[in-house]
Design a protein around this motif. Sequence first.
Motif, mmCIF file in Angstrom:
data_model
loop_
_atom_site.group_PDB
_atom_site.id
_atom_site.type_symbol
_atom_site.label_atom_id
_atom_site.label_comp_id
_atom_site.label_asym_id
_atom_site.label_seq_id
_atom_site.Cartn_x
_atom_site.Cartn_y
_atom_site.Cartn_z
ATOM 1 N N SER A 204 0.846 -1.202 0.000
ATOM 2 C CA SER A 204 0.000 0.000 0.000
ATOM 3 C C SER A 204 0.881 1.250 0.000
ATOM 4 N N ASN A 205 1.870 1.250 -0.906
ATOM 5 C CA ASN A 205 2.804 2.369 -1.078
ATOM 6 C C ASN A 205 3.590 2.703 0.179
ATOM 7 N N GLY A 206 3.861 1.718 0.988
ATOM 8 C CA GLY A 206 4.655 1.906 2.194
ATOM 9 C C GLY A 206 5.694 0.805 2.302
ATOM 10 N N TRP A 207 6.393 0.805 3.413
ATOM 11 C CA TRP A 207 7.462 -0.158 3.639
ATOM 12 C C TRP A 207 7.314 -0.773 5.031
ATOM 13 N N VAL A 208 7.710 -2.028 5.155
ATOM 14 C CA VAL A 208 7.743 -2.702 6.453
ATOM 15 C C VAL A 208 9.061 -3.446 6.587
ATOM 16 N N GLU A 209 9.455 -3.653 7.840
ATOM 17 C CA GLU A 209 10.682 -4.404 8.101
ATOM 18 C C GLU A 209 10.347 -5.887 8.210
ATOM 19 N N ARG A 210 11.248 -6.708 7.688
ATOM 20 C CA ARG A 210 11.072 -8.157 7.746
ATOM 21 C C ARG A 210 12.395 -8.761 8.208
ATOM 22 N N PRO A 211 12.381 -9.431 9.364
ATOM 23 C CA PRO A 211 13.631 -10.040 9.846
ATOM 24 C C PRO A 211 13.940 -11.336 9.110
ATOM 25 N N ARG A 212 15.204 -11.583 8.920
ATOM 26 C CA ARG A 212 15.689 -12.829 8.308
ATOM 27 C C ARG A 212 16.871 -13.322 9.126
ATOM 28 N N ILE A 213 17.032 -14.619 9.148
ATOM 29 C CA ILE A 213 18.193 -15.216 9.809
ATOM 30 C C ILE A 213 18.898 -16.100 8.786
ATOM 31 N N ILE A 214 20.183 -15.895 8.639
ATOM 32 C CA ILE A 214 21.004 -16.720 7.751
ATOM 33 C C ILE A 214 21.931 -17.512 8.650
ATOM 34 N N LYS A 215 21.707 -18.838 8.669
ATOM 35 C CA LYS A 215 22.489 -19.701 9.550
ATOM 36 C C LYS A 215 23.728 -20.206 8.851
ATOM 37 N N LEU A 216 24.717 -20.549 9.648
ATOM 38 C CA LEU A 216 25.965 -21.117 9.146
ATOM 39 C C LEU A 216 25.691 -22.465 8.502
ATOM 40 N N VAL A 217 26.176 -22.652 7.284
ATOM 41 C CA VAL A 217 26.004 -23.917 6.565
ATOM 42 C C VAL A 217 27.256 -24.748 6.798
ATOM 43 N N THR A 218 27.052 -25.937 7.365
ATOM 44 C CA THR A 218 28.187 -26.836 7.618
ATOM 45 C C THR A 218 28.030 -28.064 6.744
ATOM 46 N N LYS A 219 29.135 -28.588 6.275
ATOM 47 C CA LYS A 219 29.116 -29.818 5.469
ATOM 48 C C LYS A 219 29.446 -30.960 6.404
ATOM 49 N N ASP A 220 28.524 -31.912 6.485
ATOM 50 C CA ASP A 220 28.714 -33.060 7.379
ATOM 51 C C ASP A 220 29.367 -34.193 6.661
#
Length: 175
Positions: A159-175
């Motif tokens: 609606s012609n506005g902006w909102v904040e959206r949180p994101r989490i980027i986790k560490l990628v480990t190779k097992d």
Amino acid sequence: MKTILLIIELFAASLILSACSSSSDQQDLKDFMAEAKRRPQGQIDPLPPFQVYQPFTYSAMTLRSPFERPAAKDKETKGGRSVEPDLTREKEYLENFNIVSLNMVGTLTKNGKLWALVDDGQGKVTPVTIGNYMGKNFGKIISADKLQLEVMEIVADGSNGWVERPRIIKLVTKD
């Protein structure tokens, strides 16, 4: 007289039983069994290889439900703070990529400052820290530790506005 009848009945029964046990009547069955034993024994196919189950982590719990209305744009509901991206700022390298294609692959500490290593999905690893931007939705890194990055994106609310959206980027480990 009863004994004679009993002897005749026993003789008739033995005659009937001996007729049923004739070996010539079962010769076809014996031939079939001998043929089956002569054939090579079949082999059982090996079991298919076991595929390891990859668990799915549902990460959309922190996002707004698509069935709810976006948050109101009133400054009162946001604590008097309006949210807008800085469109005049020069974009950083990782802002050319969608944030879901970016992976945190490690960390470094230099002069007491933590730097996260982010793979752009095209083979280039870029160091980032708190305050850097990443993703196409004006995502700013607000927190970083050795296991994850917390990014706050600014997205259009419809609606012609902006909102904040949180994101989490986790560490990628190779097992």
